[in-house]
Design an enzyme around this catalytic site. Structure first.
Site, PDB file in Angstrom:
ATOM      1  N   ARG A 196      44.252  22.871 -29.820  1.00 46.86           N
ATOM      2  CA  ARG A 196      45.057  23.527 -30.862  1.00 46.86           C
ATOM      3  C   ARG A 196      44.193  24.360 -31.799  1.00 46.86           C
ATOM      4  O   ARG A 196      44.659  25.364 -32.340  1.00 46.86           O
ATOM      5  CB  ARG A 196      45.844  22.481 -31.652  1.00 46.86           C
ATOM      6  CG  ARG A 196      46.959  21.920 -30.817  1.00 46.86           C
ATOM      7  CD  ARG A 196      47.854  21.011 -31.577  1.00 46.86           C
ATOM      8  NE  ARG A 196      49.092  20.851 -30.820  1.00 46.86           N
ATOM      9  CZ  ARG A 196      50.107  20.115 -31.202  1.00 46.86           C
ATOM     10  NH1 ARG A 196      50.052  19.459 -32.344  1.00 46.86           N
ATOM     11  NH2 ARG A 196      51.187  20.033 -30.480  1.00 46.86           N
ATOM     12  N   LYS A 228      64.881  11.294 -21.334  1.00 47.40           N
ATOM     13  CA  LYS A 228      66.281  11.185 -21.758  1.00 47.40           C
ATOM     14  C   LYS A 228      67.057  12.480 -21.615  1.00 47.40           C
ATOM     15  O   LYS A 228      66.562  13.542 -21.991  1.00 47.40           O
ATOM     16  CB  LYS A 228      66.327  10.784 -23.228  1.00 47.40           C
ATOM     17  CG  LYS A 228      65.957   9.351 -23.466  1.00 47.40           C
ATOM     18  CD  LYS A 228      66.068   9.068 -24.941  1.00 47.40           C
ATOM     19  CE  LYS A 228      65.903   7.590 -25.241  1.00 47.40           C
ATOM     20  NZ  LYS A 228      65.869   7.378 -26.687  1.00 47.40           N
ATOM     21  N   GLY A 285      53.898  19.407 -25.008  1.00 42.48           N
ATOM     22  CA  GLY A 285      54.008  17.948 -25.077  1.00 42.48           C
ATOM     23  C   GLY A 285      53.589  17.292 -23.778  1.00 42.48           C
ATOM     24  O   GLY A 285      52.570  17.635 -23.178  1.00 42.48           O
ATOM     25  N   GLY A 305      58.681  20.664 -28.944  1.00 40.64           N
ATOM     26  CA  GLY A 305      59.940  20.740 -29.690  1.00 40.64           C
ATOM     27  C   GLY A 305      60.393  22.175 -29.906  1.00 40.64           C
ATOM     28  O   GLY A 305      61.568  22.512 -29.744  1.00 40.64           O
TER      29      GLY A 305
END
Ligand code: AMP
Length: 391
Positions: free
Chosen positions: A35, A197, A350, A373
């Site tokens: 990052r 999920k 992620g 996200g």
């Protein structure tokens, strides 16, 4: 969206919102400095253009309380090492002392501020706090794609109070990669969606039905779709409240002529454990009390075939519990197929970025997003608040 290239920065105090929320081990050693490296291009540019550089980031979830373990000092030190140039550090992100340090900055010097989230006002997008941050600078640059889906003071608050605000190189690159792959794709567009999920990716799944040609579903997410088709998934992870939604997605895909691929075989285990007993079974033959933890080899081969002919591939979510060797094969096969294809491939950050790395294909993916996200937010068809704030 204005670019940093369009804004005069010489001699200006330039506040750069970066995302240095870095993974660390228990001894506060940074375990992955990607990052930081992703922002070096912008920092070099600002130094070359004689800006006074103020870097700000969050780290973890201190919830408004100072926590030494979540200090950005190690990040500042790591940046200094990478640049081989000094990086000054402020032990807060607002206040008299910080203002004095900024007043003392020379052209091309860098000051890293302490964790923004040591002030609870950051996450609350408090206007007074945002104004205090804005008063530190002449120009605001957003270089933190990974937090640009958040309405927080340093993301959407500051731009309201500064006369010049724009996007950094990384933010531009992220938005461009998404635009190239999803909004103007080479067809056919294949989406590979997996992970834990359905609920966390439901809005993205529904929106993707507006533009994909093939939808490949794996991971625990596939279990809910299998169950919705009347298959007994036994001890597998499913979301009972989403069975009807899964049926609706299958129906909508059919109506739109989208090929929706689900597992035909599965790697099942007698418990969720890396040492569990495992076998490969047809999707409707899971033994009582066993659970599906990976797609099976027939499924993986079928998915790889569909990927092979793609013009564009969007991948979000592993095909199984790839962190455990016994359940990593499905993700590996799919990752190899994506890397081996001629398609433009984009991977949502992620866990999927991690999976691509673990599978050894990261350098053969066209673009790996730095924000899970934020990437999903765009896949949902929504504009990023951090980008809107710059328009
Ligand atoms: P996500 O963040 O939604 O992309 O989910 C990633 C996580 O899903 C990884 O940690 C995987 O271990 C997990 N996962 C993938 N497949 C399964 C499965 N069949 N059962 C349970 N967890 C799974």
């Amino acid at each position: 969206m204005k670019s940093v290239r369009d804004i005069p920065v010489e001699g200006k105090r330039v506040f750069v919102r970066v995302d240095y929320n870095l993974p660390m081990d228990e001894n506060l050693n940074i375990t992955d400095d990607n990052r930081i490296r992703a922002t070096i291009g912008l920092i070099d540019y600002l130094q070359a253009h004689k800006a006074k550089i103020i870097l700000a980031s969050h780290m973890g979830r201190p919830d408004g309380v100072r926590d030494k373990k979540l200090s950005l000092l190690p990040a500042a030190q790591c940046l200094a090492k990478i640049l081989d140039r000094p990086v000054l550090f402020a032990d807060d992100c607002i206040g008299d002392k910080v203002e004095q340090q900024i007043a003392g900055l020379g052209a091309g010097q860098i000051l890293m501020l302490e964790n923004l989230r040591f002030h609870k006002e950051e996450k609350k997008n408090d206007a007074v706090f945002a104004k205090k941050l804005a008063d530190l600078c002449d120009v605001y640059i957003n270089e933190a794609f990974a937090v640009s889906h958040r309405n927080q003071a340093s993301v959407t608050g500051i731009p309201k109070f500064v006369s010049q605000a724009g996007a950094g190189f990384l933010l531009e690159k992220e938005v461009q990669a998404y635009y190239d792959s999803v909004e103007h794709p080479q067809k056919p567009l294949v989406a590979v969606i997996g992970g834990a999920k359905v609920s966390s990716k439901l809005a993205a799944l529904e929106n993707m039905l507006n533009f994909v040609d093939h939808l490949i579903i794996g991971g625990a997410m596939a279990n809910t779709f299998l169950k919705a088709q009347g298959i007994d998934t036994k001890g597998s992870m499913i979301e009972t409240d989403l069975l009807e939604t899964a049926v609706a997605i299958i129906e909508k895909a059919k109506q739109k002529g989208i090929e929706l691929l689900l597992p035909v075989d599965l790697v099942v285990a007698d418990r969720f454990d890396k040492e569990a007993n495992t076998k490969t079974v047809l999707a409707d033959e899971i033994p009582d009390n066993w659970m599906a933890l990976d797609i099976g080899p027939k499924t993986a081969t079928r998915y790889a075939q569909a990927i092979q002919d793609a013009g564009t591939i969007v991948w979000n979510g592993p095909m199984g519990v790839f962190e455990m060797e016994k359940f990593a094969a499905g993700t590996q096969t799919v990752a190899n197929a994506i890397a081996g294809s001629k398609a433009f491939s984009i991977v949502g950050g992620g866990d999927t970025g991690l999976a691509a790395k673990q599978c050894g294909v990261a350098d053969r993916i066209s673009y790996i997003s730095t924000g899970g996200g934020a990437f999903l937010h765009m896949l949902e068809g929504k504009k990023l608040p951090g980008v809107v704030a710059l328009e």
